[in-house]
Scaffold this motif. Structure first.
Motif, PDB file in Angstrom:
ATOM      1  N   THR A  42      32.999  25.683  22.869  1.00 14.56           N
ATOM      2  CA  THR A  42      32.287  25.283  22.529  1.00 14.56           C
ATOM      3  C   THR A  42      31.900  24.737  21.867  1.00 14.56           C
ATOM      4  OG1 THR A  42      33.695  26.830  20.511  1.00 14.56           O
ATOM      5  CG2 THR A  42      32.230  27.797  22.937  1.00 14.56           C
ATOM      6  N   THR A  43      33.262  23.680  21.076  1.00 18.16           N
ATOM      7  CA  THR A  43      32.799  22.628  20.752  1.00 18.16           C
ATOM      8  C   THR A  43      32.192  21.125  21.140  1.00 18.16           C
ATOM      9  OG1 THR A  43      34.802  23.687  19.672  1.00 18.16           O
ATOM     10  CG2 THR A  43      34.695  20.815  19.095  1.00 18.16           C
ATOM     11  N   ILE A  44      32.988  21.502  22.314  1.00 13.11           N
ATOM     12  CA  ILE A  44      32.050  19.247  23.366  1.00 13.11           C
ATOM     13  C   ILE A  44      31.639  19.879  24.326  1.00 13.11           C
ATOM     14  CG2 ILE A  44      34.174  18.721  21.669  1.00 13.11           C
ATOM     15  CD1 ILE A  44      35.130  18.694  24.410  1.00 13.11           C
ATOM     16  N   GLY A  45      32.401  21.801  24.933  1.00 14.06           N
ATOM     17  CA  GLY A  45      31.221  21.831  26.212  1.00 14.06           C
ATOM     18  C   GLY A  45      32.497  21.665  27.196  1.00 14.06           C
ATOM     19  N   GLY A  46      32.382  22.539  28.867  1.00 17.44           N
ATOM     20  CA  GLY A  46      32.830  22.704  29.202  1.00 17.44           C
ATOM     21  C   GLY A  46      32.766  22.482  30.659  1.00 17.44           C
ATOM     22  N   ILE A  47      33.624  22.556  31.654  1.00 17.19           N
ATOM     23  CA  ILE A  47      34.020  21.706  32.823  1.00 17.19           C
ATOM     24  C   ILE A  47      34.433  22.822  34.383  1.00 17.19           C
ATOM     25  CG2 ILE A  47      34.632  19.100  32.489  1.00 17.19           C
ATOM     26  CD1 ILE A  47      37.662  19.929  32.951  1.00 17.19           C
ATOM     27  N   PRO A  48      34.383  22.538  35.070  1.00 23.27           N
ATOM     28  CA  PRO A  48      34.027  24.096  36.109  1.00 23.27           C
ATOM     29  C   PRO A  48      36.130  24.287  36.139  1.00 23.27           C
ATOM     30  CG  PRO A  48      32.636  21.704  37.193  1.00 23.27           C
ATOM     31  CD  PRO A  48      33.933  21.599  35.576  1.00 23.27           C
ATOM     32  N   ARG A  49      36.204  25.038  36.227  1.00 22.39           N
ATOM     33  CA  ARG A  49      37.742  25.181  36.130  1.00 22.39           C
ATOM     34  C   ARG A  49      38.519  25.231  37.894  1.00 22.39           C
ATOM     35  NH1 ARG A  49      38.934  31.400  36.850  1.00 22.39           N
ATOM     36  NH2 ARG A  49      37.218  31.237  38.356  1.00 22.39           N
ATOM     37  N   PRO A  50      39.534  23.766  37.955  1.00 18.26           N
ATOM     38  CA  PRO A  50      39.572  22.987  39.587  1.00 18.26           C
ATOM     39  C   PRO A  50      40.433  24.512  40.736  1.00 18.26           C
ATOM     40  CG  PRO A  50      41.271  22.511  37.451  1.00 18.26           C
ATOM     41  CD  PRO A  50      39.995  24.102  36.439  1.00 18.26           C
ATOM     42  N   LEU A  51      40.072  24.170  41.309  1.00 17.82           N
ATOM     43  CA  LEU A  51      40.861  25.147  41.692  1.00 17.82           C
ATOM     44  C   LEU A  51      42.509  24.805  41.481  1.00 17.82           C
ATOM     45  CD1 LEU A  51      41.337  27.372  44.546  1.00 17.82           C
ATOM     46  CD2 LEU A  51      41.657  24.956  46.193  1.00 17.82           C
ATOM     47  N   LEU A  52      42.679  26.185  41.580  1.00 21.97           N
ATOM     48  CA  LEU A  52      44.670  26.687  40.947  1.00 21.97           C
ATOM     49  C   LEU A  52      45.763  27.333  42.494  1.00 21.97           C
ATOM     50  CD1 LEU A  52      44.330  27.020  37.515  1.00 21.97           C
ATOM     51  CD2 LEU A  52      44.764  24.782  37.948  1.00 21.97           C
ATOM     52  N   ASP A  53      46.233  26.387  42.280  1.00 29.49           N
ATOM     53  CA  ASP A  53      47.153  26.986  43.616  1.00 29.49           C
ATOM     54  C   ASP A  53      48.413  27.948  42.581  1.00 29.49           C
ATOM     55  OD1 ASP A  53      49.034  28.335  45.306  1.00 29.49           O
ATOM     56  OD2 ASP A  53      49.487  26.259  46.213  1.00 29.49           O
ATOM     57  N   LEU A  54      48.574  28.911  42.204  1.00 24.97           N
ATOM     58  CA  LEU A  54      50.033  29.822  41.585  1.00 24.97           C
ATOM     59  C   LEU A  54      50.627  30.653  42.239  1.00 24.97           C
ATOM     60  CD1 LEU A  54      47.780  30.783  38.436  1.00 24.97           C
ATOM     61  CD2 LEU A  54      49.259  28.642  38.510  1.00 24.97           C
ATOM     62  N   SER A  55      50.774  30.283  43.917  1.00 27.35           N
ATOM     63  CA  SER A  55      51.578  31.068  44.423  1.00 27.35           C
ATOM     64  C   SER A  55      52.767  30.743  44.806  1.00 27.35           C
ATOM     65  CB  SER A  55      50.536  30.480  46.281  1.00 27.35           C
ATOM     66  OG  SER A  55      51.781  29.008  46.220  1.00 27.35           O
ATOM     67  N   PRO A  56      53.539  31.687  44.692  1.00 24.19           N
ATOM     68  CA  PRO A  56      55.110  31.685  44.523  1.00 24.19           C
ATOM     69  C   PRO A  56      55.652  30.032  45.725  1.00 24.19           C
ATOM     70  CG  PRO A  56      54.600  33.911  44.792  1.00 24.19           C
ATOM     71  CD  PRO A  56      53.250  33.675  45.655  1.00 24.19           C
ATOM     72  N   HIS A  57      54.376  30.583  46.635  1.00 26.82           N
ATOM     73  CA  HIS A  57      54.577  29.413  47.721  1.00 26.82           C
ATOM     74  C   HIS A  57      55.340  27.976  47.067  1.00 26.82           C
ATOM     75  CE1 HIS A  57      55.721  26.333  51.367  1.00 26.82           C
ATOM     76  NE2 HIS A  57      54.466  26.347  50.963  1.00 26.82           N
ATOM     77  N   ASN A  58      53.880  27.925  45.964  1.00 27.40           N
ATOM     78  CA  ASN A  58      53.844  26.411  45.693  1.00 27.40           C
ATOM     79  C   ASN A  58      55.013  25.987  44.451  1.00 27.40           C
ATOM     80  OD1 ASN A  58      52.012  24.031  44.783  1.00 27.40           O
ATOM     81  ND2 ASN A  58      51.776  25.064  43.131  1.00 27.40           N
ATOM     82  N   PHE A  59      54.751  26.917  44.171  1.00 26.71           N
ATOM     83  CA  PHE A  59      56.342  27.405  42.081  1.00 26.71           C
ATOM     84  C   PHE A  59      57.816  26.976  43.693  1.00 26.71           C
ATOM     85  CE2 PHE A  59      53.757  28.779  39.826  1.00 26.71           C
ATOM     86  CZ  PHE A  59      53.754  28.740  38.678  1.00 26.71           C
ATOM     87  N   ALA A  60      57.812  27.103  44.540  1.00 25.40           N
ATOM     88  CA  ALA A  60      59.550  26.922  45.615  1.00 25.40           C
ATOM     89  C   ALA A  60      59.173  26.088  45.853  1.00 25.40           C
ATOM     90  CB  ALA A  60      58.767  28.223  47.079  1.00 25.40           C
TER      91      ALA A  60
END
Length: 303
Positions: free
Chosen positions: A107-125
């Motif tokens: 709301t202050t400066i404007g947004g950007i598209p949410r990036p694709l996020l990998d929050l899978s257990p495999h990625n943390f592993a």
């Protein structure tokens, strides 16, 4: 005694390697306007919001403020964690706070598209395997219990914290500095809570591994220093005495420099960490397709 000696050796090795490599990499501030610098932080705010909301509630940002994503894809692999009541309540609060952070920036400066996020257990592993230097068996699962989730949470807010510390001096407008200072205050609090909860469990073995909570935090911090390549700006919850506050304590509930001031990181350093690649030009890790916003995309265009 053995742990303290090991910590000293590991930190000295990390410092030597990161300083040598950092000498030929970008460790200073980049040139960018206020809007681009603050929007860059949205990449991390999206990550935190999704991880905390899913971890506590099993649903993410799209269930609360779907317009904030600006058409970006939902995260993959995120799920509700098996948390005890206290940790669940804290993480739920953190999730709502991140929604507020997104709102404040958008709301202050404007947004950007949410990036694709990998929050899978495999990625943390994969990340935890790299941190400890061996393939953990069974693979590390951040959603399995409160300790695993807190260790996974340890990976995230601190990166945003040092990023805000590094951003504020380079902002030209008072309104920009005020916004980021306010964001920094809450991010610092989140990191302090996570570190305190982990410190309370510092000597506890993380089942089913023969590694303590404190050792895990040290190894994660060493990995982030290695990836960022600009010296020691990250420390676990127990440190060698020479890195403790006034060189008088091994406890390290708040990570800070020799004068107990917060460390700062640049946007390229942060990208090297969150991509898990050690390169701001090579996406991966939590961001399979890279970050969004002008700063992150400018590095991707040069890849």
């Amino acid at each position: 005694m053995a742990r303290a000696f090991s910590a000293v050796v590991l930190f000295l090795i990390t410092l030597k390697v990161s300083q040598v490599i950092g000498a030929v990499n970008h460790c200073g501030p980049i040139v960018a306007n206020d809007t681009d610098q603050i929007q860059f932080a949205l990449n991390l705010e999206f990550l935190e919001a999704e991880f905390f909301l899913y971890g506590a509630l099993g649903k993410g940002l799209d269930s609360f403020e779907p317009t904030f994503a600006h058409g970006g894809p939902p995260p993959v692999g995120a799920r509700k964690a098996n948390l005890d009541p206290l940790v669940r309540r804290i993480i739920e609060e953190f999730g709502y706070q991140e929604v507020g952070h997104l709102r404040a920036i958008i709301t202050t400066i404007g947004g950007i598209p949410r990036p694709l996020l990998d929050l899978s257990p495999h990625n943390f592993a994969k990340l935890f395997d790299e941190a400890v230097g061996v393939k953990l068996n069974p693979p590390f699962d951040p959603y399995s219990d409160s300790v695993h989730y807190l260790l996974a949470s340890y990976v995230i807010p601190y990166v945003g914290l040092v990023g805000y510390v590094g951003t504020i001096p380079n902002l030209s407008k008072k309104t920009s500095r005020s916004l980021v200072a306010s964001l920094l205050g809450v991010e610092s609090g989140q990191d302090a809570v996570i570190r305190t909860l982990l410190y309370e469990r510092g000597n506890q073995k993380v089942l089913p591994y023969d590694i303590t909570v404190a050792d895990f935090t040290n190894k994660i911090s060493e990995l982030r220093n290695k990836l960022a390549m600009c010296g020691i700006k990250d420390e676990g919850i127990e440190v060698p005495l020479f890195l403790g506050a006034e060189q008088r304590t091994n406890s390290n509930i708040l990570s800070a420099d020799p004068n107990s001031l917060s460390y700062a990181r640049t946007q390229p350093e942060i990208l090297r960490i969150i991509y898990g690649s050690g390169s701001e030009y090579k996406p991966g890790g939590f961001y399979p397709n890279g970050g969004t916003g002008n700063i992150a995309k400018s590095f991707l265009r040069k890849a």
